[in-house]
Design an enzyme around this catalytic site. Structure first.
Site, PDB file in Angstrom:
ATOM      1  N   HIS A  42       0.841  -1.273   0.023  1.00 22.49           N
ATOM      2  CA  HIS A  42       0.278   0.072  -0.045  1.00 22.49           C
ATOM      3  C   HIS A  42       0.862   1.373  -0.017  1.00 22.49           C
ATOM      4  O   HIS A  42       1.505   1.421   1.029  1.00 22.49           O
ATOM      5  CB  HIS A  42      -0.950  -0.105   1.272  1.00 22.49           C
ATOM      6  N   HIS A  97       1.509   5.313  -2.279  1.00 21.94           N
ATOM      7  CA  HIS A  97       1.010   6.360  -3.108  1.00 21.94           C
ATOM      8  C   HIS A  97       2.144   7.009  -3.693  1.00 21.94           C
ATOM      9  O   HIS A  97       2.814   8.171  -3.136  1.00 21.94           O
ATOM     10  CB  HIS A  97       0.314   7.487  -2.233  1.00 21.94           C
ATOM     11  N   GLN A 151      -9.430   9.362  -5.583  1.00 22.64           N
ATOM     12  CA  GLN A 151      -9.132  10.029  -4.154  1.00 22.64           C
ATOM     13  C   GLN A 151     -10.324  10.830  -3.636  1.00 22.64           C
ATOM     14  O   GLN A 151     -10.611  10.845  -2.547  1.00 22.64           O
ATOM     15  CB  GLN A 151      -7.692  10.773  -4.434  1.00 22.64           C
ATOM     16  N   HIS A 181      -9.267   1.756   0.030  1.00 20.00           N
ATOM     17  CA  HIS A 181      -9.175   2.256   1.079  1.00 20.00           C
ATOM     18  C   HIS A 181     -10.624   2.115   1.859  1.00 20.00           C
ATOM     19  O   HIS A 181     -11.441   2.791   1.289  1.00 20.00           O
ATOM     20  CB  HIS A 181      -8.790   4.048   0.916  1.00 20.00           C
ATOM     21  N   GLU A 240     -10.963   4.335   6.527  1.00 16.16           N
ATOM     22  CA  GLU A 240      -9.924   5.103   7.080  1.00 16.16           C
ATOM     23  C   GLU A 240     -10.512   6.222   8.053  1.00 16.16           C
ATOM     24  O   GLU A 240     -10.469   7.539   7.510  1.00 16.16           O
ATOM     25  CB  GLU A 240      -8.902   5.424   6.213  1.00 16.16           C
ATOM     26  N   ASP A 245       2.501   3.266   2.975  1.00 16.19           N
ATOM     27  CA  ASP A 245       1.369   4.053   2.589  1.00 16.19           C
ATOM     28  C   ASP A 245       2.095   5.452   2.044  1.00 16.19           C
ATOM     29  O   ASP A 245       1.820   5.709   1.036  1.00 16.19           O
ATOM     30  CB  ASP A 245       0.529   4.621   3.708  1.00 16.19           C
TER      31      ASP A 245
END
Ligand SMILES: [Zn+2]
Length: 423
Positions: free
Chosen positions: A57, A59, A152, A210, A213, A309
């Site tokens: 995971h 970005h 997102q 996701h 969260e 992450d």
């Protein structure tokens, strides 16, 4: 003749004095005390030889952008999303590619050879997608980069969100992402999970959302994700990332939820560094930790892995691509301090993560790729404790990176002068 023979290695399962024989980029034999002619023979000196670290995971489109266009002062998830929103109109493909390639160099040096990265598909230009597809191509000879189409700003909340996501998949993005807790309502969140799982089922893609969260104990999209996984026959192909709300959920509800997740074959990725940093921000004291229920999920038979992450982006200013740092934090936050628990934390950044990513040829066994990391540590416990130095990193039999042995010279009269922090 072998290409490479490693001798006297310790393996993650605890076997010592092991030899690993390599031919044509693959492991051909793993046994104690092998002796055979090889172009190169290396005595591992009892050090730990691990399969490569995997980050399930990340970005990559945002990495190394810390401070652009400004620093996230509150440190919250929501200000992070806001800062990223301010940066997006200014993003240039070449800058993103350069930053991502620089991060991949860091990763390789750390023995991190497989990364699943979410890529923002919210903007119809798909600029981050184009940039990351270029990066995937450029790093393919040395690093497995898997891309997730990540809406997102919410696939339903964003006008044209589903269309942009579908186009990202058309361009070759590997996995379907989502962010149900960021949709406008719980109902829309659940609808987004259903829609995205249906898209994945129709296209034969993996799913990684996701999911929850949040500190909100009523954020229960993981339940919908597990249900849709079963309904659509996607068992073993779906991952829930974060699932931090589970930390705050009612225990009775969780006793019903855990078997549902296990039955559906949904895996879970916790992101300890980020969860401990971003969650609990609305609490005074006591402050919640906010990481999902890792040992309980594992005990229920769910495959749980740890992700990094973020590294130096709008959400997190720290990090260097070190999955042992991730395991170290996971161990602390989940209080996985038993020997079994520590080993499980090591698995969470190696074998469990590889399973989430459906990696082929992974492991230190005959027939697997000759991809592995020699650590300056005697075993997995010491590797996590020291966030051990990566002495050498190989991929498919080729040496990719090396770091000299670390030791300190201590100038104290009458005391040993060489310190490696190994007892
Ligand atoms: Zn994420």
């Amino acid at each position: 003749m072998l290409d490479l023979l490693l001798t006297n290695a310790t393996l993650p399962d605890g076997r010592t004095g092991m030899s690993v024989a390599v031919q044509d980029g693959r492991i051909v034999e793993v046994a104690p005390g092998l002796a055979a002619p090889a172009r190169e023979t290396l005595d591992a000196g009892g050090c730990l030889l691990s399969p490569p670290f995997c980050d399930p995971h990340f970005h990559m489109d945002a990495t190394l952008s810390y401070g652009l266009p400004r620093v996230n002062e509150s440190g919250t998830l929501l200000e992070g999303i806001q800062v990223w929103g301010e940066l997006k109109p200014q993003l240039k493909a070449q800058d993103m590619i350069d930053r991502a390639l620089a991060y991949c160099d860091w990763a390789v040096a750390r023995g991190l050879l497989a990364i699943r990265s979410h890529v923002d598909t919210s903007d119809p230009s798909l600029l981050p997608v184009q940039a990351m597809l270029e990066v995937r191509k450029r790093v393919a000879p040395y690093l497995d980069l898997q891309l997730v189409a990540f809406p997102q700003d919410g696939v339903l909340r964003t006008p044209g969100g589903a269309d942009s996501l579908q186009r990202a998949l058309d361009l070759g993005v590997d996995v379907v992402g989502g962010i149900p807790h960021f949709e406008r309502t719980m109902a829309q969140g659940a609808e987004s999970v259903k829609l995205l799982c249906e898209i994945a089922a129709a296209r034969g893609k993996l799913v990684d959302m996701h999911c929850d969260e949040s500190d909100d104990p009523l954020s229960r999209h993981i339940e919908t994700l597990a249900f849709e996984t079963q309904r659509l026959g996607l068992q073993g192909r779906v991952n829930g990332s974060h699932c931090t709300s589970m930390h705050s959920m009612d225990n009775y509800y969780v006793s019903k939820l855990l078997p549902l997740i296990a039955e559906s074959g949904v895996s879970v990725v916790a992101n300890p560094l980020i969860n401990i940093t971003l969650q609990g921000r609305h609490d005074t004291y006591p402050k919640r930790r906010g990481m999902t229920r890792v040992p309980e999920l594992m005990a229920a038979g769910v495959n749980v892995a740890f992700g990094h992450d973020c590294v130096m982006d709008p959400w997190y200013g720290m990090g260097s691509g070190d999955m042992l740092e991730v395991a170290h934090m996971g161990l602390h936050v989940a209080q996985m301090t038993s020997q079994k628990g520590i080993r499980a934390c090591f698995d969470a950044v190696t074998t469990n993560a590889a399973k989430v990513m459906h990696l082929q040829g992974y492991g230190i066994e005959p027939g697997c790729d000759a991809s592995f990391v020699l650590l300056q540590a005697r075993d997995v416990v010491e590797a996590i404790r020291l966030r051990a130095n990566r002495l050498k990193v190989w991929r498919k039999g080729t040496l990719l990176a090396q770091t000299p042995e670390v030791e300190a010279q201590v100038h104290v009269a009458g005391r040993p002068a060489r310190v490696t922090f190994s007892r």
